[in-house]
Design an enzyme around this catalytic site. Structure first.
Site, PDB file in Angstrom:
ATOM      1  N   ALA A  13       2.128  -0.187  -5.624  1.00 49.50           N
ATOM      2  CA  ALA A  13       2.611   0.053  -4.263  1.00 49.50           C
ATOM      3  C   ALA A  13       2.835  -1.253  -3.516  1.00 49.50           C
ATOM      4  O   ALA A  13       2.676  -1.328  -2.305  1.00 49.50           O
ATOM      5  CB  ALA A  13       1.610   0.932  -3.512  1.00 49.50           C
ATOM      6  N   ARG A  19      15.976  -1.249  -1.472  1.00 51.31           N
ATOM      7  CA  ARG A  19      17.081  -0.286  -1.411  1.00 51.31           C
ATOM      8  C   ARG A  19      16.891   0.765  -0.316  1.00 51.31           C
ATOM      9  O   ARG A  19      17.819   1.488   0.013  1.00 51.31           O
ATOM     10  CB  ARG A  19      17.257   0.387  -2.791  1.00 51.31           C
ATOM     11  CG  ARG A  19      17.784  -0.572  -3.848  1.00 51.31           C
ATOM     12  CD  ARG A  19      17.578  -0.048  -5.274  1.00 51.31           C
ATOM     13  NE  ARG A  19      16.216  -0.282  -5.760  1.00 51.31           N
ATOM     14  CZ  ARG A  19      15.809   0.019  -6.996  1.00 51.31           C
ATOM     15  NH1 ARG A  19      16.639   0.571  -7.865  1.00 51.31           N
ATOM     16  NH2 ARG A  19      14.559  -0.227  -7.357  1.00 51.31           N
ATOM     17  N   GLN A  78      -1.274  -8.115  -4.683  1.00 51.05           N
ATOM     18  CA  GLN A  78      -0.271  -8.826  -5.477  1.00 51.05           C
ATOM     19  C   GLN A  78       0.533  -9.624  -4.459  1.00 51.05           C
ATOM     20  O   GLN A  78       1.410  -9.084  -3.803  1.00 51.05           O
ATOM     21  CB  GLN A  78       0.624  -7.827  -6.233  1.00 51.05           C
ATOM     22  CG  GLN A  78       1.624  -8.500  -7.141  1.00 51.05           C
ATOM     23  CD  GLN A  78       2.742  -7.554  -7.592  1.00 51.05           C
ATOM     24  OE1 GLN A  78       3.004  -6.527  -6.981  1.00 51.05           O
ATOM     25  NE2 GLN A  78       3.418  -7.909  -8.668  1.00 51.05           N
ATOM     26  N   THR A  84       6.693  -5.086 -12.099  1.00 55.22           N
ATOM     27  CA  THR A  84       5.683  -4.049 -12.328  1.00 55.22           C
ATOM     28  C   THR A  84       4.598  -4.513 -13.317  1.00 55.22           C
ATOM     29  O   THR A  84       3.439  -4.132 -13.187  1.00 55.22           O
ATOM     30  CB  THR A  84       6.333  -2.756 -12.845  1.00 55.22           C
ATOM     31  OG1 THR A  84       7.171  -3.062 -13.977  1.00 55.22           O
ATOM     32  CG2 THR A  84       7.184  -2.088 -11.775  1.00 55.22           C
ATOM     33  N   ASP A 108       6.175   5.240  -5.869  1.00 55.92           N
ATOM     34  CA  ASP A 108       7.387   5.869  -5.339  1.00 55.92           C
ATOM     35  C   ASP A 108       7.820   7.076  -6.177  1.00 55.92           C
ATOM     36  O   ASP A 108       8.982   7.455  -6.164  1.00 55.92           O
ATOM     37  CB  ASP A 108       8.521   4.839  -5.246  1.00 55.92           C
ATOM     38  CG  ASP A 108       8.943   4.287  -6.600  1.00 55.92           C
ATOM     39  OD1 ASP A 108       8.239   4.556  -7.602  1.00 55.92           O
ATOM     40  OD2 ASP A 108       9.980   3.592  -6.651  1.00 55.92           O
ATOM     41  N   LYS A 352      -0.538  22.287  29.205  1.00 58.23           N
ATOM     42  CA  LYS A 352      -1.144  21.110  28.597  1.00 58.23           C
ATOM     43  C   LYS A 352      -2.649  21.159  28.765  1.00 58.23           C
ATOM     44  O   LYS A 352      -3.131  21.446  29.861  1.00 58.23           O
ATOM     45  CB  LYS A 352      -0.580  19.838  29.246  1.00 58.23           C
ATOM     46  CG  LYS A 352      -0.990  18.572  28.547  1.00 58.23           C
ATOM     47  CD  LYS A 352      -1.382  17.456  29.510  1.00 58.23           C
ATOM     48  CE  LYS A 352      -2.713  17.688  30.171  1.00 58.23           C
ATOM     49  NZ  LYS A 352      -3.187  16.574  30.992  1.00 58.23           N
ATOM     50  N   ASN A 378      -3.206  36.499  36.262  1.00 53.90           N
ATOM     51  CA  ASN A 378      -1.741  36.598  36.289  1.00 53.90           C
ATOM     52  C   ASN A 378      -1.172  35.387  37.033  1.00 53.90           C
ATOM     53  O   ASN A 378      -1.447  35.201  38.226  1.00 53.90           O
ATOM     54  CB  ASN A 378      -1.293  37.884  36.969  1.00 53.90           C
ATOM     55  CG  ASN A 378       0.202  38.108  36.739  1.00 53.90           C
ATOM     56  OD1 ASN A 378       0.610  38.556  35.682  1.00 53.90           O
ATOM     57  ND2 ASN A 378       1.007  37.734  37.709  1.00 53.90           N
ATOM     58  N   ALA A 381       5.430  33.671  38.801  1.00 56.23           N
ATOM     59  CA  ALA A 381       6.563  32.816  38.451  1.00 56.23           C
ATOM     60  C   ALA A 381       6.552  31.549  39.298  1.00 56.23           C
ATOM     61  O   ALA A 381       6.339  31.599  40.494  1.00 56.23           O
ATOM     62  CB  ALA A 381       7.865  33.571  38.662  1.00 56.23           C
ATOM     63  N   ALA A 424       2.424  34.207  47.818  1.00 55.22           N
ATOM     64  CA  ALA A 424       3.575  33.463  47.281  1.00 55.22           C
ATOM     65  C   ALA A 424       3.837  32.222  48.126  1.00 55.22           C
ATOM     66  O   ALA A 424       3.656  32.237  49.334  1.00 55.22           O
ATOM     67  CB  ALA A 424       4.797  34.358  47.247  1.00 55.22           C
TER      68      ALA A 424
HETATM   69  C1  UD1 Z   1      10.618   1.315 -12.680  1.00 54.22           C
HETATM   70  C2  UD1 Z   1      10.631   1.099 -14.205  1.00 54.22           C
HETATM   71  C3  UD1 Z   1      11.743   1.939 -14.809  1.00 54.22           C
HETATM   72  C4  UD1 Z   1      11.546   3.395 -14.440  1.00 54.22           C
HETATM   73  C5  UD1 Z   1      11.393   3.580 -12.923  1.00 54.22           C
HETATM   74  C6  UD1 Z   1      10.941   4.986 -12.649  1.00 54.22           C
HETATM   75  C7  UD1 Z   1       9.902  -1.182 -14.649  1.00 54.22           C
HETATM   76  C8  UD1 Z   1      10.328  -2.539 -15.016  1.00 54.22           C
HETATM   77  N1  UD1 Z   1      10.861  -0.288 -14.496  1.00 54.22           N
HETATM   78  O1  UD1 Z   1      11.872   0.833 -12.204  1.00 54.22           O
HETATM   79  O2  UD1 Z   1      11.760   1.787 -16.226  1.00 54.22           O
HETATM   80  O3  UD1 Z   1      12.645   4.157 -14.917  1.00 54.22           O
HETATM   81  O4  UD1 Z   1      10.414   2.694 -12.397  1.00 54.22           O
HETATM   82  O5  UD1 Z   1      10.916   5.283 -11.282  1.00 54.22           O
HETATM   83  O6  UD1 Z   1       8.729  -0.923 -14.514  1.00 54.22           O
HETATM   84  N2  UD1 Z   1       6.014  -2.669  -7.616  1.00 54.22           N
HETATM   85  C9  UD1 Z   1       4.919  -3.465  -7.376  1.00 54.22           C
HETATM   86  N3  UD1 Z   1       5.007  -4.805  -7.582  1.00 54.22           N
HETATM   87  C10 UD1 Z   1       6.151  -5.393  -8.051  1.00 54.22           C
HETATM   88  C11 UD1 Z   1       7.256  -4.571  -8.307  1.00 54.22           C
HETATM   89  C12 UD1 Z   1       7.163  -3.208  -8.090  1.00 54.22           C
HETATM   90  O7  UD1 Z   1       3.864  -2.979  -6.966  1.00 54.22           O
HETATM   91  O8  UD1 Z   1       6.128  -6.608  -8.239  1.00 54.22           O
HETATM   92  C13 UD1 Z   1       5.894  -1.237  -7.380  1.00 54.22           C
HETATM   93  C14 UD1 Z   1       6.885  -0.729  -6.343  1.00 54.22           C
HETATM   94  O9  UD1 Z   1       6.302  -0.752  -5.064  1.00 54.22           O
HETATM   95  C15 UD1 Z   1       7.142   0.694  -6.825  1.00 54.22           C
HETATM   96  C16 UD1 Z   1       6.915   0.636  -8.306  1.00 54.22           C
HETATM   97  O10 UD1 Z   1       6.210  -0.558  -8.562  1.00 54.22           O
HETATM   98  O11 UD1 Z   1       6.246   1.611  -6.244  1.00 54.22           O
HETATM   99  C17 UD1 Z   1       8.217   0.637  -9.098  1.00 54.22           C
HETATM  100  O12 UD1 Z   1       8.987  -0.467  -8.711  1.00 54.22           O
HETATM  101  P1  UD1 Z   1      10.553  -0.371  -8.588  1.00 54.22           P
HETATM  102  O13 UD1 Z   1      11.084  -1.695  -8.213  1.00 54.22           O
HETATM  103  O14 UD1 Z   1      10.946   0.791  -7.757  1.00 54.22           O
HETATM  104  O15 UD1 Z   1      10.935  -0.092 -10.123  1.00 54.22           O
HETATM  105  P2  UD1 Z   1      12.235   0.617 -10.650  1.00 54.22           P
HETATM  106  O16 UD1 Z   1      13.370  -0.332 -10.579  1.00 54.22           O
HETATM  107  O17 UD1 Z   1      12.414   1.926 -10.015  1.00 54.22           O
HETATM  108 CA    CA Z   2      11.444   2.969  -8.413  1.00 53.47          CA
END
Ligand code: UD1
Ligand code: CA
Length: 463
Positions: A13, A19, A78, A84, A108, A352, A378, A381, A424
């Site tokens: 997360a 995007r 992080q 990821t 997500d 309220k 009652n 109005a 009234a």
């Molecule tokens: C990722 C997968 C993809 C998969 C897709 C499914 C990888 C490389 N790719 O792509 O294969 O089909 O999810 O939904 O894993 N996040 C971090 N730290 C980072 C980057 C991302 O915590 O440095 C978290 C984001 O907040 C998110 C999740 O990882 O919740 C996925 O990251 P995102 O960039 O959305 O990956 P996708 O491009 O969707």
């Molecule tokens: Ca994603």
């Protein structure tokens, strides 16, 4: 839990969610009353991992605050979002010596069912895999990582959409971003990831090349694993969630009229034989009792409605309505209102922070604020409780069976006893004892035989 059934979970997360084009971290975007990351955590269902790790980075303080209601979570920072794989590397110090399985969820991916995760973990253990991942065949796999596997679902490689060749993109089997790893196996290969791809990021998906066996499990309902990368996908996920919620309530005996126009948060509870009419929205901690009819055109938020309540074109928040009461059309109850049994409130009435006893009528054009009413009062109005002196709010107390005349103003703080009748148009500024008539308005003056002085008609004045 015995040996070999230890589970940890890591939820990714930390990303910004570019995007989404939002200043709010992506995982905090709301989906039917919960944030995306909350939805992901809820999908754990009855699984109770010994370690619940949430990896935070972009907007870390906001994400932590939004998850403060989950004390079992350990947040892992992080500081730079390098992918990821890099995100999961951050949990290494937290899981030193852990010898169970690690479930990895993308923050997500909000629509997973608990049964799906249980099944994933069960398959993972039964097959004795190094890693097991959820996959699906999507008609439109655009944007997802493609999973390459043998006929018997042994995964050989995962390639991100942007790194695929045109022919690789024809593969419709996608990576859901939901994995179960044997932690000792993952721990051994995780430090060796390389950022050799289009984004120069460390991809978690690259570990599959160093682990064996890695198995793909196709999810039965592909809707479950939809990831949210943009607002359009957020809207689509909301519709899926709503369909699930509505299907379940209809199966439980609730009538929804024109369900597409109705929204119901997952936290709402409805009794059998509730009827929800079109354009009605039920949110938060709301409960509705048997036989109640809500809508059309109503918004009920964090409120408890008893049995056989009707609500028509009204807004009710943070309030309680007891059985057999009728609210609306056009009523607004807010800020801790308690309505007794068999009351009638509506036709442009705002209430309220007030308590109404049983069988109270406030049927037309009133404002009641900071008021406590007995039974069978009652409210005529146009009655207004003038509760605010510009600095402070003041209470109004009205005893049983008291009637206020049309257009009366009760200037708080003020107490009217029981069986009081207010004439009234009165402006009541002083307390009134039980059994009194109070009239507080200018006396009517009637002059017999009086006529206006004659005026000469001009050509354009009405005759
Ligand atoms: C990722 C997968 C993809 C998969 C897709 C499914 C990888 C490389 N790719 O792509 O294969 O089909 O999810 O939904 O894993 N996040 C971090 N730290 C980072 C980057 C991302 O915590 O440095 C978290 C984001 O907040 C998110 C999740 O990882 O919740 C996925 O990251 P995102 O960039 O959305 O990956 P996708 O491009 O969707
Ligand atoms: Ca994603």
């Amino acid at each position: 839990m015995g040996m070999g059934s230890k589970l940890a979970v890591a939820v990714l997360a930390a990303g910004k969610g570019t995007r989404m084009k939002s200043s709010l971290p992506k995982v905090l975007h709301p989906l039917g009353g919960r944030s995306l990351v909350d939805c992901a955590l809820d999908s754990l269902g009855t699984l109770t991992p010994s370690h619940q790790l949430v990896i935070v980075g972009y907007g870390a303080d906001q994400v932590k605050a939004a998850l403060a209601h989950r004390p079992q979570i350990t947040f892992v920072e992080q500081t730079q979002q390098l992918g990821t794989g890099h995100a999961v590397q951050q949990v290494l110090p937290h899981l030193a010596g852990f010898d169970g399985d690690l479930l990895v969820l993308n923050g997500d991916v909000p629509l997973l069912r608990p049964s799906t995760l249980e099944e994933l973990w069960t398959v993972h253990r039964r097959q004795g895999n190094a890693a097991t991942l959820l996959t699906a065949q999507f008609d439109d796999p655009t944007g997802y990582g493609r999973v390459f596997c043998t006929d018997d679902h042994v995964v050989t490689e995962i390639i991100e959409h942007r790194d695929c060749t045109d022919s690789q993109r024809q593969n419709r089997r996608i990576n859901a971003g939901v994995y179960c790893f044997s932690w000792p196996a993952l721990e051994a290969v995780l430090p060796h990831l390389k950022a050799e791809n289009d984004q120069n990021e460390y991809y978690l998906t690259d570990v599959v090349q160093d682990l064996a066996p890695v198995m793909a499990v196709d999810v039965a309902d592909p809707e479950e694993i939809q990831g949210i990368n943009n607002r359009k996908q957020l809207a689509a996920a909301y519709d899926i969630l709503q369909d699930r919620i509505k299907d379940a309530w209809m199966a439980a005996g609730v009538t929804l009229i024109n369900p597409a126009s109705i929204t119901i948060d997952p936290t709402v509870e409805l009794a059998p034989d509730v009827v929800i009419e079109p354009q009605t929205h039920l949110r938060g901690q709301t409960q509705v009792g048997c036989g109640s009819r809500i809508g059309p055109g109503s918004l009920i938020e964090n409120s408890q409605l008893g049995e056989n309540v009707t609500v028509l074109y009204s807004v009710i928040s943070d309030s309680t309505v007891a059985k057999d009461s009728r609210i609306g059309p056009y009523a607004h109850l807010r800020g801790q209102v308690t309505i007794g049994q068999g009351c009638r409130v509506g036709n442009f009435v705002e209430i309220k922070k007030s308590t109404l006893g049983d069988r109270v009528n406030a049927a037309h054009l009133s404002y009641l604020g900071d008021a406590t009413l007995g039974d069978r009062v009652n409210i005529g109005a146009g009655t207004i409780t003038a509760n605010y002196d510009g600095y402070q709010k003041h209470p109004t107390v009205i005893g049983d069976r008291t009637k206020t005349g049309s257009n009366s103003v009760l200037v708080a703080p003020v107490t009217l006893g029981s069986d009081v009748t207010v004439g009234a148009g009165s402006v009541v500024t002083k307390d009134v004892e039980d059994d009194c008539l109070v009239v507080a308005r200018a006396k009517q003056i009637t002059l017999p035989g009086w006529r206006p002085a004659p005026r000469r008609a001009t050509p354009d004045s009405p005759q």
